[in-house]
Design a protein around this motif. Structure first.
Motif, PDB file in Angstrom:
ATOM      1  N   PHE A 124       0.822  -1.209   0.000  1.00 46.05           N
ATOM      2  CA  PHE A 124       0.000   0.000   0.000  1.00 46.05           C
ATOM      3  C   PHE A 124       0.862   1.267   0.000  1.00 46.05           C
ATOM      4  CE2 PHE A 124      -1.890   3.165   3.018  1.00 46.05           C
ATOM      5  CZ  PHE A 124      -2.766   3.742   2.112  1.00 46.05           C
ATOM      6  N   ARG A 125       1.925   1.266   0.791  1.00 42.19           N
ATOM      7  CA  ARG A 125       2.803   2.441   0.884  1.00 42.19           C
ATOM      8  C   ARG A 125       3.923   2.419  -0.131  1.00 42.19           C
ATOM      9  NH1 ARG A 125       1.621   6.703   2.217  1.00 42.19           N
ATOM     10  NH2 ARG A 125       3.611   7.257   3.184  1.00 42.19           N
ATOM     11  N   ILE A 220      -2.717  10.694   6.217  1.00 37.55           N
ATOM     12  CA  ILE A 220      -1.316  10.236   6.206  1.00 37.55           C
ATOM     13  C   ILE A 220      -0.373  11.407   5.982  1.00 37.55           C
ATOM     14  CG2 ILE A 220       0.343   8.768   5.003  1.00 37.55           C
ATOM     15  CD1 ILE A 220      -1.904   6.820   4.449  1.00 37.55           C
ATOM     16  N   GLU A 221      -0.730  12.306   5.085  1.00 38.20           N
ATOM     17  CA  GLU A 221       0.132  13.463   4.821  1.00 38.20           C
ATOM     18  C   GLU A 221       0.250  14.365   6.044  1.00 38.20           C
ATOM     19  OE1 GLU A 221      -1.562  15.354   1.462  1.00 38.20           O
ATOM     20  OE2 GLU A 221      -0.783  13.883   0.011  1.00 38.20           O
ATOM     21  N   SER A 222      -0.832  14.501   6.791  1.00 34.96           N
ATOM     22  CA  SER A 222      -0.789  15.369   7.970  1.00 34.96           C
ATOM     23  C   SER A 222       0.135  14.814   9.048  1.00 34.96           C
ATOM     24  CB  SER A 222      -2.197  15.577   8.529  1.00 34.96           C
ATOM     25  OG  SER A 222      -2.737  14.346   8.988  1.00 34.96           O
ATOM     26  N   VAL A 223       0.106  13.498   9.259  1.00 32.37           N
ATOM     27  CA  VAL A 223       0.989  12.924  10.284  1.00 32.37           C
ATOM     28  C   VAL A 223       2.430  12.876   9.786  1.00 32.37           C
ATOM     29  CG1 VAL A 223      -0.862  11.588  11.351  1.00 32.37           C
ATOM     30  CG2 VAL A 223       0.480  10.561   9.513  1.00 32.37           C
ATOM     31  N   ALA A 228       5.945  11.700  11.551  1.00 30.01           N
ATOM     32  CA  ALA A 228       5.618  10.309  11.860  1.00 30.01           C
ATOM     33  C   ALA A 228       6.321   9.364  10.887  1.00 30.01           C
ATOM     34  CB  ALA A 228       4.109  10.087  11.789  1.00 30.01           C
ATOM     35  N   SER A 229       6.862   8.283  11.411  1.00 28.84           N
ATOM     36  CA  SER A 229       7.525   7.277  10.592  1.00 28.84           C
ATOM     37  C   SER A 229       6.486   6.325  10.006  1.00 28.84           C
ATOM     38  CB  SER A 229       8.540   6.498  11.432  1.00 28.84           C
ATOM     39  OG  SER A 229       7.878   5.812  12.492  1.00 28.84           O
ATOM     40  N   GLU A 230       6.949   5.429   9.106  1.00 26.57           N
ATOM     41  CA  GLU A 230       6.043   4.447   8.518  1.00 26.57           C
ATOM     42  C   GLU A 230       5.477   3.513   9.593  1.00 26.57           C
ATOM     43  OE1 GLU A 230       4.905   4.364   5.546  1.00 26.57           O
ATOM     44  OE2 GLU A 230       6.162   5.904   4.649  1.00 26.57           O
ATOM     45  N   MET A 231       6.297   3.214  10.602  1.00 20.20           N
ATOM     46  CA  MET A 231       5.822   2.363  11.690  1.00 20.20           C
ATOM     47  C   MET A 231       4.698   3.046  12.463  1.00 20.20           C
ATOM     48  SD  MET A 231       5.883  -0.472  13.280  1.00 20.20           S
ATOM     49  CE  MET A 231       7.360  -1.236  12.605  1.00 20.20           C
ATOM     50  N   LYS A 232       4.835   4.347  12.706  1.00 24.02           N
ATOM     51  CA  LYS A 232       3.781   5.091  13.403  1.00 24.02           C
ATOM     52  C   LYS A 232       2.512   5.143  12.556  1.00 24.02           C
ATOM     53  CE  LYS A 232       5.738   6.534  17.264  1.00 24.02           C
ATOM     54  NZ  LYS A 232       5.172   6.253  18.616  1.00 24.02           N
ATOM     55  N   ILE A 233       2.677   5.351  11.261  1.00 22.83           N
ATOM     56  CA  ILE A 233       1.519   5.390  10.371  1.00 22.83           C
ATOM     57  C   ILE A 233       0.789   4.046  10.405  1.00 22.83           C
ATOM     58  CG2 ILE A 233       0.792   5.591   7.963  1.00 22.83           C
ATOM     59  CD1 ILE A 233       3.115   7.533   7.550  1.00 22.83           C
TER      60      ILE A 233
END
Length: 324
Positions: A124-125, A220-223, A228-233
């Motif tokens: 997805f990412r 996602i863009e706001s965080v 925010a890292s990919e793990m946080k997302i």
């Protein structure tokens, strides 16, 4: 003086309005009932009639047309096999089936599900290497189950097994079982569990991937702007949004464990170490033991219903709809 006549249609009477509304309601009911006809017929034939005939058949020897009533003999034999009291029935009734079937649940929940979520998020990412993940993980969904089982059997079993040659080249041939991986009681079922890990995540990746596509890009863009890292997302954004979907999928995964039989049937149908509850129903049916197969089917259904109901209630307590 000329009076100015007002134009426009004459308003409908209350009786006409009432009759029109009644006709509309009748048409809506006819449409609704016509749509429900086929699902109702399907439910009556393939759920009520099929389950009723299975329950009746479980109390008989032979089939519904030719055979005799034997009361609870089929159930008594099945439970004796489950608890290890009767060990003379061979593959037709085997207590290992219950243990093997129940072991599929923690495997699916603790290994398959996390792996599926992680790789779905990577695709997805579009994380580096995601195209390789797509090819490798989608292969089981594109290739026939018969071919996959045949390739797996060649890989782990026999004198010319690829796995054995690799271990021999590494001078680890001492760990190879004498009866091969699928013939040894200590390695047969673990080998099948490893096979199910690879084949069990491809379909779920499609479901989770489509669910992740619904996550708003703006969130996602706001965080990401906040660092925010990919793990946080993944843990703070994607998982909470997907949690209702995850709960629904877990119930489906658990229910599928009780119908798991195809790999064992294709790899080694007579291997008692690979038997499951679903496979016992198939084996008894092939042996013309229809009453015994029906009894095992009823037992499997009851056990599965209890496990799924408890599991659904536990998961439902933590499932909250997320609006976005």
């Amino acid at each position: 003086m000329i009076k100015q006549q007002t134009g426009g249609a004459k308003p409908a009477s209350p009786d006409k309005i009432s009759n029109g509304m009644k006709r509309k309601k009748i048409k809506d009911k006819i449409f609704a009932y016509s749509v429900l006809i086929w699902p109702t017929i399907h439910f009556v034939i393939f759920w009520i009639c099929m389950n009723a005939s299975t329950i009746l058949l479980s109390f008989r020897s032979g089939n519904l047309q030719v055979g005799s009533w034997n009361n609870f003999r089929n159930y008594a034999g099945a439970f004796r096999a489950i608890f290890g009291i009767d060990k003379n029935e061979g593959m037709i009734m085997n207590w290992r089936a219950l243990l093997n079937t129940l072991s599929l649940i923690p495997l699916s929940m603790c290994i398959n599900l996390p792996i599926t979520l992680i790789f779905s998020f990577a695709i997805f990412r579009k994380i580096k290497g995601y195209r390789i993940y797509q090819v490798v993980l989608f292969l089981p969904a594109m290739i026939s189950a018969t071919v996959l089982c045949f390739v797996f059997k060649m890989f782990v079993n026999g004198n010319n097994a690829v796995l054995n040659k690799i271990l021999a080249a590494l001078h680890w041939d001492g760990i190879i079982p004498v009866n091969n991986w699928l013939g040894d009681k200590h390695t047969a079922w673990p080998a099948m569990l490893l096979f199910s890990v690879w084949t069990g995540i491809s379909t779920n990746i499609i479901y989770f991937g489509s669910s992740m596509a619904r996550v708003p890009e703006s969130v996602i863009e706001s965080v990401q702007l906040d660092g925010a890292s990919e793990m946080k997302i993944f843990t703070k954004i994607v998982i909470p949004i997907l949690w209702p979907t995850i709960c629904t999928m877990t119930v489906s995964i658990v229910s599928g464990c009780f119908a798991w039989y195809m790999p064992s049937l294709l790899v080694a149908p007579s291997n008692e170490y690979l038997t499951t509850l679903g496979l016992i129903v198939i084996v008894n049916t092939k042996a013309n033991q229809f009453g015994l197969a029906a009894a095992w089917g009823v037992i499997t259904g009851v056990i599965g219903m209890i496990v799924i109901t408890v599991f659904r209630k536990v998961m439902g307590r933590h499932a909250e709809e997320v609006e976005f």
